[in-house]
Scaffold this motif. Structure first.
Motif, PDB file in Angstrom:
ATOM      1  N   ASN A   1      13.670  31.868  31.889  1.00 35.00           N
ATOM      2  CA  ASN A   1      13.804  30.954  30.744  1.00 35.00           C
ATOM      3  C   ASN A   1      14.492  29.636  31.092  1.00 35.00           C
ATOM      4  OD1 ASN A   1      12.574  32.759  28.893  1.00 35.00           O
ATOM      5  ND2 ASN A   1      14.485  33.903  28.708  1.00 35.00           N
ATOM      6  N   LEU A   2      14.800  29.441  32.346  1.00 31.95           N
ATOM      7  CA  LEU A   2      15.451  28.193  32.739  1.00 31.95           C
ATOM      8  C   LEU A   2      14.457  27.032  32.705  1.00 31.95           C
ATOM      9  CD1 LEU A   2      17.673  29.404  35.719  1.00 31.95           C
ATOM     10  CD2 LEU A   2      18.398  28.832  33.405  1.00 31.95           C
ATOM     11  N   LYS A   3      14.941  25.865  32.282  1.00 36.54           N
ATOM     12  CA  LYS A   3      14.075  24.701  32.102  1.00 36.54           C
ATOM     13  C   LYS A   3      14.126  23.794  33.332  1.00 36.54           C
ATOM     14  CE  LYS A   3      14.924  24.934  27.122  1.00 36.54           C
ATOM     15  NZ  LYS A   3      15.584  24.276  25.960  1.00 36.54           N
ATOM     16  N   PHE A   4      13.432  24.224  34.387  1.00 37.56           N
ATOM     17  CA  PHE A   4      13.357  23.414  35.596  1.00 37.56           C
ATOM     18  C   PHE A   4      12.377  22.261  35.389  1.00 37.56           C
ATOM     19  CE2 PHE A   4      14.382  27.680  37.438  1.00 37.56           C
ATOM     20  CZ  PHE A   4      15.640  27.346  37.938  1.00 37.56           C
ATOM     21  N   LYS A   5      12.685  21.135  35.993  1.00 39.44           N
ATOM     22  CA  LYS A   5      11.784  19.981  35.971  1.00 39.44           C
ATOM     23  C   LYS A   5      11.136  19.771  37.333  1.00 39.44           C
ATOM     24  CE  LYS A   5      13.293  18.831  31.784  1.00 39.44           C
ATOM     25  NZ  LYS A   5      12.473  19.072  30.591  1.00 39.44           N
ATOM     26  N   ASN A   6      11.840  20.182  38.380  1.00 44.17           N
ATOM     27  CA  ASN A   6      11.338  19.995  39.737  1.00 44.17           C
ATOM     28  C   ASN A   6      10.355  21.117  40.073  1.00 44.17           C
ATOM     29  OD1 ASN A   6      11.598  20.596  42.848  1.00 44.17           O
ATOM     30  ND2 ASN A   6      12.241  18.469  42.582  1.00 44.17           N
ATOM     31  N   LYS A   7       9.153  20.743  40.477  1.00 47.85           N
ATOM     32  CA  LYS A   7       8.095  21.733  40.717  1.00 47.85           C
ATOM     33  C   LYS A   7       8.441  22.693  41.848  1.00 47.85           C
ATOM     34  CE  LYS A   7       3.096  22.120  41.444  1.00 47.85           C
ATOM     35  NZ  LYS A   7       1.839  21.391  41.710  1.00 47.85           N
TER      36      LYS A   7
END
Length: 311
Positions: free
Chosen positions: A189-195
């Protein structure tokens, strides 16, 4: 498969998190719910060596301690120290270790300030001279994130108080020290932005869950960089994946689904080889082994030939 590589997981992971974009995205996702509080361009390398000399009543003790990855954000005269500690196994004294590492970081800065005050003779009172720390001096925050990559649930303490034999009547008298713990297995559920960061967490989690079908559906038409393959292999303890990723030279990329197919087949062959070896040890013939394992005699003979060559 290529010859066996000897990549050490801790070095692979340190190298991955040294990248400012990876580092910033991790902290933003874990501590700030995806809000972009840390920016890669603001991060600077900081010293990982926390070794120090402790002096108490004429007794001297040296402490040697290295952190995994440390960055610093500086805004004018103010700065914050951000640290990552990688953990492959459950460490039941981790909150204590966390507290010691942070304390050593604070001690390091205190010693630097104390030396500057002494050299420049800027202490104005007896109290300031005694501590070599002026009333207006301030230390800067140290924020450490422990990443646990293990497959099983963390069942150790997450705060100092959980490590103590603590009677109820002392509960409010003993200060606590809580650790910032991230479990890879609970990171969905973590909102990562880096692919790249998103990929290593997602694929590693799916491998642990043996959810190869989902990996295939997501990454069927996608190639991953060799670096990501090596990182995922280091996290999941798959030397075979590390070898596969390292062997793919063309364009520095490889297809995850193709790699998994080969790894699964390799795993099946390894299991079959172990079974054949056990039966050979009992002096069973190739025909009998093929019969008992319900496998074609040509495959069994092939395996026996490989066993004999490697002996």
């Amino acid at each position: 498969m290529s010859p066996r590589n000897t990549a050490k997981a801790d070095i692979v992971l340190k190298n991955f998190w040294k990248d400012n974009a990876h580092f910033a995205d991790l902290f933003n996702a874990v501590l700030f719910d995806g809000e972009q509080k840390l920016h890669p361009e603001d991060l600077r390398e900081a010293d990982v060596d926390l070794s120090s000399v402790l002096k108490f009543n004429g007794h001297i003790e040296t402490i040697q301690w290295l952190r995994d990855v440390v960055k610093k954000t500086a805004y004018g005269m103010d700065f914050v120290i951000w640290g990552i500690e990688n953990q492959q196994k459950i460490h039941y004294a981790m909150p204590l270790r966390h507290m010691i590492e942070d304390a050593l970081s604070y001690l390091k800065e205190y010693n630097e300030i104390a030396k500057k005050n002494l050299d420049e003779k800027t202490t104005n009172t007896k109290d300031e001279f005694l501590s070599r720390f002026k009333k207006t001096d301030r230390l800067h925050p140290v924020i450490t994130l422990f990443i646990y990559y293990g497959e099983k649930e963390w069942d150790g303490a997450t705060s100092l108080k959980e490590m103590l034999e603590l009677p109820d009547y002392l509960e409010n008298l003993v200060p606590d020290y809580k650790m910032n713990l991230l479990q890879l297995r609970n990171s969905e559920n973590l909102k990562f932005k880096n692919k790249d960061v998103q990929t290593i967490f997602d694929v590693s989690r799916l491998i642990y869950g043996k959810n190869y079908g989902k990996i295939t559906s997501i990454y069927k038409d996608q190639n991953l960089t060799n670096e990501l393959g090596i990182v995922i292999g280091a996290i999941t303890g798959s030397q075979e994946l590390i070898n596969y990723a390292a062997s793919e030279k063309e364009g520095g990329q490889f297809n995850m689904c193709t790699a998994l197919d080969e790894l699964i087949e390799s795993g099946k062959e390894k299991l079959l080889t172990e079974m054949v070896e056990k039966k050979l040890a009992k002096n069973k013939t190739p025909d009998t082994i093929a019969d008992e394992l319900e496998t074609d005699i040509s495959i069994i003979n092939n395996i026996i030939e490989k066993i004999e060559k490697s002996a």
